[in-house]
Design an enzyme around this catalytic site. Structure first.
Site, short mmCIF file in Angstrom:
data_model
loop_
_atom_site.label_atom_id
_atom_site.label_comp_id
_atom_site.label_asym_id
_atom_site.label_seq_id
_atom_site.Cartn_x
_atom_site.Cartn_y
_atom_site.Cartn_z
CD GLU A 77 -1.44 -2.53 1.42
OE1 GLU A 77 -0.31 -2.64 1.95
OE2 GLU A 77 -2.14 -3.51 1.11
CG HIS A 114 -11.48 -8.03 5.98
ND1 HIS A 114 -11.02 -9.00 6.83
CD2 HIS A 114 -10.72 -8.13 4.86
CE1 HIS A 114 -10.03 -9.67 6.26
NE2 HIS A 114 -9.83 -9.17 5.06
C1 LIG Z 1 -1.74 -5.01 4.30
C2 LIG Z 1 -2.70 -5.88 3.55
N1 LIG Z 1 -2.95 -5.61 2.25
C3 LIG Z 1 -3.85 -6.34 1.56
C4 LIG Z 1 -4.50 -7.38 2.15
C5 LIG Z 1 -5.53 -8.20 1.38
N2 LIG Z 1 -5.03 -9.55 1.11
C6 LIG Z 1 -5.29 -10.58 1.94
S1 LIG Z 1 -4.50 -11.96 1.49
C7 LIG Z 1 -3.83 -11.23 0.13
C8 LIG Z 1 -2.94 -12.01 -0.77
C9 LIG Z 1 -1.71 -12.51 -0.08
O1 LIG Z 1 -0.96 -13.31 -0.92
P1 LIG Z 1 0.35 -14.05 -0.43
O2 LIG Z 1 1.17 -13.15 0.41
O3 LIG Z 1 1.01 -14.63 -1.62
O4 LIG Z 1 -0.19 -15.19 0.54
P2 LIG Z 1 -1.14 -16.43 0.17
O5 LIG Z 1 -2.55 -15.97 0.33
O6 LIG Z 1 -0.83 -16.87 -1.21
O7 LIG Z 1 -0.82 -17.49 1.18
C10 LIG Z 1 -4.24 -9.89 0.05
C11 LIG Z 1 -3.86 -8.96 -1.02
C12 LIG Z 1 -4.19 -7.63 3.51
N3 LIG Z 1 -4.78 -8.64 4.18
N4 LIG Z 1 -3.30 -6.88 4.18
#
Ligand SMILES: Cc1ncc(C[n+]2csc(CCOP(=O)(O)OP(=O)(O)O)c2C)c(N)n1
Ligand SMILES: [Mg+2]
Lengths: 426, 337
Positions: free
Chosen positions: B60, B129
């Site tokens: 972000e 959320h």
């Molecule tokens: C600071 C923040 N930004 C955005 C999100 C929304 N979000 C939740 S999970 C996710 C994807 C995460 O992907 P990754 O780090 O590859 O982990 P995975 O889900 O594949 O285990 C996002 C964008 C969040 N939870 N926290």
């Protein structure tokens, strides 16, 4: 070549935006993935300098070969009982995930996240670490709790936000926390735990303790500034920490290329910070075990942190709110060339003559029954209530734990809320 | 005119602006091929190409900072922060940089930048959320903050935000994306299609920033709301049978003080409702403004109905949410005092 319309003697720049190899409607395409043979990667001494092992960040530590044999210098030579326990825990995580996923679909809770295909990562590390080591997980390492024997019914109570939920219904499902099992509170805010783990490890060093920390982060989340903070601090202070990047190649709908995964490996980030880096087949429980042990031994010997990329694939959707067929080929998960971690460990035990299909089926039935029994127990304490004010928890608990002691304004608001609910019930 | 829900209206605003102005680009986590986790940018990448609508790394901080750089170049970036709860890694860039660029350069540099972000609770999203962080931004000199409450306003305000030459935070009440939820969680929500404000022009129009709407005229009391709470306010006063005037702020900063002043001077009573935590919230600022300007017209203290000063709890959502009972109690008190 297009030309800059303003400066006519120069070519026009263009923005490059990475794009995955296959989208819905395409055949899954993993042809770009290079898989070195199991056993082909050398295992340096734990006292080796990070500069001497840069190659390990660009290859893939693998132990289990295609025939199910454990080969090469990284073979941890585990006793069959340990292998069977790991298999059991991985299968249990899978059964548990399936049950809880279904419970969400049945309206018993708001949300769920599975770790299908990634079970070896948490479970093998859970077995390789000491029981007292502290873990700082993401929402996809429920296997750490299972490997450490945390009661399933208690995990379910958290998922249900019910009367038995020790977190008092405050956290989204799967955001477990349990100090006694060395499992740090999971945050919904990505990446925050990574530098926190480094701080915990620094504290352990400050106090002359012998425990280490293990942190987890997803491939997508490595883009957060917290990742940089974690690796910088870990390197500078030689913090006794294992920094695990779970590269399951997706971050919701976004492929790992958007996190820089096309440019180099995630393990290679270690090189820029001057720390040890390993790239490991995350679907090979023995490789995960061996790499975790190696990094743990380094950390315990004051030799500093290790960054481990665990290469895997997110077989299912991101969460119950996600439908991956909108952004990747439907069968991508089942075509992942590094296979299924459960099937691979099973095959290994069979090859060793320590396991067979009959015992596997029997274990599978046992685990189903165990999970079902835990679910019955958990559901006796309620499930999430979404359209009523007959909550499973005492509503007054909402105002507790904001601070150690409740200030006047929270006490006032607590009274106000209780009055409100009474008015509503009338 | 087309019937649109909030998402479609927000999508349409970006579409209209991208069509009209080659400097408008959209970026954020999952906004490209997928079209955003709430689908607010669906179809835009296909239409305008990957160099104008693209996925970003999960940073972000990086999203806000690069959007600032793009705006400095002269683009009009529309950056999505997937949930307002995740905006904090970008806070430094917003507060120390975006907010002050015009001021610190005496107007030499300015940042026509829009940050869109779903906010607010009511969806069982737990503490990460559900948050309503608008007051944190309203407290910062140099940021405009906008919150729509219906599809018509959402589109018109978003277009105005994109055309504005200063940074605008555009918070979208996600609970009403698909229908005007009114706080009666045990009743079904009517879809937007049944609501007059779901009639949205397909083309370009604006709803001006800094202008509130009187969504219901009344004599007994003024209820000031924004976002989801506008619908909660309307349903609450209907249930109570009160002749209240309801103001939808639409822009949090700069706030439309004239509309507020005129209404409160007329009714002599006022309650502010917001979902955000109470202490230091918008209600506190509005209450101060009202007593400064309308003190001699007030028949009762200005009331507040707000979220409690706790993190947003997952299972106790309906005990936390400032629904019809909390607002109704505050209105009743302001009428009786
Ligand atoms: C600071 C923040 N930004 C955005 C999100 C929304 N979000 C939740 S999970 C996710 C994807 C995460 O992907 P990754 O780090 O590859 O982990 P995975 O889900 O594949 O285990 C996002 C964008 C969040 N939870 N926290
Ligand atoms: Mg991932």
């Amino acid at each position: 070549m297009t030309i800059d319309p303003e400066r006519r003697n120069r070519p026009a720049l263009e923005l490059y935006v990475p794009e995955p190899h296959a989208r819905p409607g395409d055949e899954p395409d993993f042809s770009h993935i290079i898989i070195p043979a199991a056993g082909s990667v050398p295992r340096p001494d734990i006292a080796a300098q990070p500069g001497e092992m840069k190659d390990l960040a660009y290859t893939l530590v693998r132990v289990l070969d295609e025939g199910g044999q454990a080969v090469g210098p990284w073979d941890p030579r585990l006793h069959p009982d340990t292998l069977r326990r790991m298999l059991r825990d991985m299968m249990l995580v899978r059964v548990y995930d399936d049950r809880m996923y279904r419970a969400q679909r049945q309206g018993k809770t708001s949300f769920y996240m599975k770790s299908t295909g990634e079970e070896a990562i948490a479970v093998a590390a859970g077995h390789a670490l000491e029981r007292e080591d502290m873990t700082f997980p993401t929402y996809r390492q429920q296997g750490l709790l299972v490997a450490r024997g945390y009661p399933l019914a208690q995990m379910m109570c958290q998922v249900y936000s019910n009367r038995g939920d020790k977190l008092k219904g405050r956290q989204l499902p799967v955001m477990y926390s349990d100090k006694a099992h060395g499992f740090f509170s999971i945050s919904g805010n990505l990446a925050t735990q990574f530098p926190q783990a480094v701080g915990w490890a620094m504290a352990s060093a400050i106090k002359g303790d012998s425990r280490i920390a293990a942190a987890y982060i997803g491939d997508g989340s490595t883009a957060e500034g917290d990742f940089h903070a974690a690796v910088t601090f870990a390197g500078v202070y030689r913090a006794p920490v294992i920094l695990n990047i779970v590269n399951n190649q997706w971050a919701i709908s976004t492929f790992s290329g958007i996190a820089g995964g096309e440019l180099t490996t995630f393990a290679a980030r270690a090189i820029g910070y001057g720390i040890a880096g390993l790239r490991v087949d995350g679907n090979d429980a023995l490789a995960v075990y061996a790499a975790t042990r190696w990094a743990a031994d380094r950390a315990r010997s004051n030799l500093g942190p290790t960054l481990i990329e665990l290469f895997t694939y997110r077989v299912e959707g991101h969460s119950t709110s996600d439908d991956p067929s909108a952004y990747r080929p439907k069968s991508a998960g089942s075509n992942w060339p590094l296979g299924d971690p459960v099937a691979r460990l099973k095959q290994h035990l069979v090859v060793l003559g320590e396991w067979d299909d009959e015992r596997h089926q029997q274990l599978s039935d046992e685990l189903e029954a165990e999970v079902r029994a835990a679910q019955r127990e958990a559901e006796k304490l309620g499930t999430l209530v979404t359209s009523s004010i007959e909550f499973p928890q005492d509503v007054r608990t909402m105002f507790e734990d904001v601070f150690e002691e409740m200030p006047w304004h929270l006490r006032e608001q607590q009274t106000q809320m209780v009055d409100e609910l009474e008015a509503k019930r009338k | 005119m087309t019937v649109m829900n909030m998402i479609q209206a927000i999508n349409s605003a970006q579409n209209v602006m991208m069509e009209r102005d080659g400097n408008v680009v959209a970026l954020g986590e999952d906004v490209g091929y997928f079209g955003g986790v709430f689908r607010a940018t669906e179809g835009l990448q296909r239409k305008y190409g990957k160099s104008r609508v693209f996925d970003t790394p999960i940073s972000e901080n990086g999203i806000v900072a690069t959007a600032i750089g793009m705006a400095a170049y002269g683009l009009r970036p529309v950056a999505e922060i997937q949930f307002a709860d995740y905006i904090y890694p970008g806070f430094d860039q917003l507060v120390s940089e975006a907010a002050r660029m015009r001021y610190r350069t005496a107007g030499e540099w300015f940042l026509p930048l829009t940050i869109r972000s779903p906010y607010g609770g009511g969806i069982f999203g737990g503490q990460t959320h559900s948050q309503s962080p608008e007051a944190l931004f309203a407290h910062v000199a140099g940021l405009k903050t906008v919150i729509p409450s219906n599809p018509y306003d959402a589109k018109g305000l978003l277009i105005a935000a994109i055309e504005d030459n200063d940074p605008v935070l555009f918070f979208e009440p996600k609970r009403i994306y698909n229908g005007p939820f009114d706080g009666f969680f045990d009743r079904p929500v009517t879809p937007w299609a049944k609501h007059p404000k779901a009639e949205v022009p397909e083309g370009h129009y604006t709803v001006p920033l800094g202008k509130a709407a009187v969504v219901r005229e009344g004599e007994q009391i003024t209820v000031i709301a924004y976002g989801t709470m506008v619908h909660v306010a309307l349903a609450t006063i209907e249930a109570q049978g009160i002749d209240a005037e309801v103001i939808d702020l639409r822009t949090i900063l700069p706030v439309d003080i004239d509309t507020i002043e005129a209404s409160v001077k007329k009714t002599g009573r006022c309650v502010v409702v917001h979902e955000a935590t109470r202490t230091g919230g918008l209600g506190a600022e509005l209450s101060a403004l009202i007593q400064e300007r309308c003190f001699y017209h007030l028949e009762a203290p200005v009331g507040r109905a707000t979220g409690f000063d706790t993190p947003y709890p997952h299972s106790l959502e309906w005990a936390y949410f400032p629904g019809p009972i909390r607002l109704g109690t505050a209105i009743k008190k302001a009428l009786e005092d």
